[in-house]
Motif scaffolding. Structure first.
Motif, PDB file in Angstrom:
ATOM      1  N   LEU A 368       0.832  -1.197   0.000  1.00 48.79           N
ATOM      2  CA  LEU A 368       0.000   0.000   0.000  1.00 48.79           C
ATOM      3  C   LEU A 368       0.872   1.255   0.000  1.00 48.79           C
ATOM      4  O   LEU A 368       0.532   2.256  -0.646  1.00 48.79           O
ATOM      5  CB  LEU A 368      -0.925  -0.003   1.220  1.00 48.79           C
ATOM      6  N   GLN A 369       2.007   1.199   0.713  1.00 48.04           N
ATOM      7  CA  GLN A 369       2.917   2.340   0.709  1.00 48.04           C
ATOM      8  C   GLN A 369       3.436   2.630  -0.692  1.00 48.04           C
ATOM      9  O   GLN A 369       3.478   3.791  -1.117  1.00 48.04           O
ATOM     10  CB  GLN A 369       4.094   2.076   1.648  1.00 48.04           C
ATOM     11  N   VAL A 370       3.839   1.587  -1.422  1.00 51.12           N
ATOM     12  CA  VAL A 370       4.343   1.794  -2.782  1.00 51.12           C
ATOM     13  C   VAL A 370       3.238   2.332  -3.685  1.00 51.12           C
ATOM     14  O   VAL A 370       3.466   3.223  -4.515  1.00 51.12           O
ATOM     15  CB  VAL A 370       4.937   0.493  -3.347  1.00 51.12           C
ATOM     16  N   PHE A 371       2.021   1.807  -3.524  1.00 53.64           N
ATOM     17  CA  PHE A 371       0.913   2.338  -4.320  1.00 53.64           C
ATOM     18  C   PHE A 371       0.652   3.803  -3.961  1.00 53.64           C
ATOM     19  O   PHE A 371       0.361   4.627  -4.825  1.00 53.64           O
ATOM     20  CB  PHE A 371      -0.349   1.498  -4.097  1.00 53.64           C
ATOM     21  N   GLY A 372       0.765   4.121  -2.668  1.00 58.67           N
ATOM     22  CA  GLY A 372       0.595   5.511  -2.258  1.00 58.67           C
ATOM     23  C   GLY A 372       1.675   6.411  -2.839  1.00 58.67           C
ATOM     24  O   GLY A 372       1.398   7.538  -3.271  1.00 58.67           O
ATOM     25  N   ASP A 373       2.930   5.912  -2.863  1.00 55.21           N
ATOM     26  CA  ASP A 373       4.018   6.681  -3.468  1.00 55.21           C
ATOM     27  C   ASP A 373       3.760   6.906  -4.962  1.00 55.21           C
ATOM     28  O   ASP A 373       4.096   7.960  -5.511  1.00 55.21           O
ATOM     29  CB  ASP A 373       5.350   5.952  -3.279  1.00 55.21           C
ATOM     30  N   THR A 374       3.164   5.901  -5.606  1.00 55.71           N
ATOM     31  CA  THR A 374       2.853   6.019  -7.032  1.00 55.71           C
ATOM     32  C   THR A 374       1.770   7.073  -7.257  1.00 55.71           C
ATOM     33  O   THR A 374       1.858   7.896  -8.186  1.00 55.71           O
ATOM     34  CB  THR A 374       2.406   4.662  -7.591  1.00 55.71           C
ATOM     35  N   THR A 375       0.766   7.056  -6.405  1.00 49.84           N
ATOM     36  CA  THR A 375      -0.280   8.082  -6.492  1.00 49.84           C
ATOM     37  C   THR A 375       0.305   9.472  -6.256  1.00 49.84           C
ATOM     38  O   THR A 375      -0.021  10.428  -6.971  1.00 49.84           O
ATOM     39  CB  THR A 375      -1.388   7.797  -5.463  1.00 49.84           C
TER      40      THR A 375
END
Length: 497
Positions: A368-375
């Motif tokens: 979820l952190q990586v997806f958040g960084d992508t967003t």
């Protein structure tokens, strides 16, 4: 912001290697002179530890790593540098000789810092032709993680030199503190020396073991000091009446014969052996490199926690880290212009030790952190980055669906892509994929809906035209792409076919 364009490091041991790593990871080219036959190996190991630590410390995009060059002569190393850091052994005659050589070979406008932990800058600059540009820049180990640098000028150091040195440290994530008067050991080491002297007596007198003494520090006041220092900690101890009450209550204790701070313990063979054996027992067979890695993991965790302090504004060293990351994101923004003909590759990273579970696999919340960084990278791309958030507007994630298709493992290089499925005045519909960097295999996908909000009003509002225009341009480019596999799925839905 005044930046260091090129650095030189004379001496590549524990402290010199830490300076080298700090400069390199800030994107600064570094020329090194160290006659030690294994200097390259030693420095390489320090850099490897630093890169590992930075992967745990921040998700902000570091600049391209600076170029490291080992030079055959001191003159070759310093000739083009604008910041030269001397980190040779702590002997006055040796340092004077090296600093005089540096002074004769470097540019007239170069700054020269000495990593000495106690020698006076006036004594160091005695034989220099241009002593006005010499100052003490005393860091703390590990230099690549601990941000403090004590800046101390000598009698001939110019005010302009001190000012320039202080201004050039924040861009590499460090905080300079100017010590107003030069004294032996400066400020930090004087405090450490007092504690160290008392600690040696406690071991000498068999009051406790070295492990017990370390436990007293790390499970109590060491935690307080890490985030609030000494005086602010004691201010709280004074209660509502504050520092004056604390001093009135506990000040008389200073006259009591509790300590042996004015007595020097005799470090005879027996005491050295006692401390050495207890220290060996405490290490439990761990090598120095293993202990360094554990230290770095602990420090990055503390710094990350401090970054979230004071309601998310950051506190102490965490505030410095937050500001440093802000500058990294701002510097990376101009380079973030990925092509829109396919899903945007917005994040490249490695699975760090802080991200894995007991199996060595990336734990769930890190996906979820990586997806958040992508967003976040997408939002910066359309103009809704940190400054936009600080102005009171942002996109909030209101729905997330993650699919785990593979396993990301410790040390694995991964990247994340974003396909923008749709845009309207208030919403962004995105589909992210985390992929193995070597094979391109999709390891996880995350579908999210984001809502544009006015943070101050606490409600959804239309995004401004300039933000919408950027987002719609990407969505239009992505409209011709095939719908990503898994888009629109619900939890537990069976695969078709």
């Amino acid at each position: 912001m005044i930046k260091i364009n090129k650095a030189a490091c004379v001496g590549g041991g524990v402290i010199g290697g830490g300076w080298i790593a700090r400069f390199l990871l800030a994107g600064i080219d570094v020329d090194v002179f160290d006659p030690h036959p294994e200097a390259s190996r030693i420095v390489g190991e320090v850099i490897a530890n630093a890169e590992r630590a930075y992967a745990m410390l921040t998700g902000a995009p570091l600049p391209p790593r600076g170029k490291l060059t080992f030079c055959k002569t001191l003159e070759e190393a310093v000739v083009d540098a604008d910041w030269i850091q001397e980190s040779v052994p702590e002997r006055l005659d040796l340092k004077r000789n090296v600093l005089t050589q540096i002074d004769a070979a470097c540019r007239p406008d170069a700054l020269i810092g000495s990593s000495t932990s106690g020698l006076l800058p006036t004594d160091l600059q005695r034989d220099m032709q241009f002593p006005d540009r010499l100052f003490v820049a005393h860091p703390y180990n590990p230099v690549y993680l601990l941000p403090l640098v004590e800046i101390v000028g000598g009698e001939k150091t110019s005010h302009a030199t001190i000012k320039a040195a202080m201004e050039k440290l924040p861009p590499i994530g460090m905080k300079g503190v100017h010590i107003a008067k030069e004294i032996e050991a400066f400020v930090g080491d004087r405090l450490l020396e007092a504690l160290w002297r008392e600690a040696l007596w406690l071991i000498h007198d068999d009051i406790c073991t070295v492990e017990t003494l370390d436990d007293v520090i790390r499970y109590s006041f060491g935690l307080r000091w890490a985030q609030m220092g000494l005086f602010q900690t004691y201010r709280i101890a004074g209660g509502e009446a504050g520092m004056r009450h604390f001093l009135a209550q506990f000040g008389p204790c200073l006259a009591w014969p509790w300590t042996k701070l004015t007595d020097v313990v005799d470090l005879d063979d027996a005491l050295v052996e006692k401390i050495g054996q207890q220290s060996d027992d405490q290490a439990e067979g761990r090598s120095i490199r293993e202990l360094e890695r554990i230290r770095d993991e602990n420090l990055t965790g503390i710094l990350q926690a401090l970054k979230a302090g004071d309601g998310g504004k950051g506190w102490g060293a965490g505030k410095l880290l937050k500001d440093f990351e802000h500058s990294l994101w701002a510097g990376a923004k101009a380079a973030e212009q990925p092509k829109t003909s396919g899903p945007l590759r917005l994040v490249d990273t490695k699975v760090s030790p802080a991200w894995v579970d007991y199996n060595g696999h990336m734990t769930e919340h890190r996906y979820l952190q990586v997806f958040g960084d992508t967003t976040d990278a997408l939002l910066r791309l359309i103009g809704a980055g940190l400054s936009y958030v600080e102005a009171g507007h942002s996109y909030y994630t209101v729905e997330t669906h993650i699919r785990h298709l593979g396993e990301a493992k410790l040390g694995q290089a991964i990247y994340a892509t974003c396909q923008l499925l749709s845009v309207d005045e208030k919403r962004l519909h995105v589909f992210h994929s985390i992929c193995d960097a070597a094979s391109g295999e999709v390891l996880a996908t995350g579908e999210q809906m984001l809502l544009h909000v006015d943070s101050n009003a606490g409600k959804a509002v239309p995004a401004p035209p300039e933000i919408l225009a950027e987002a719609k341009a990407i969505a239009e480019a992505h409209a011709s792409l095939p719908a990503p596999d898994g888009a629109g799925r619900h939890v537990g839905q069976r695969k078709q076919g």
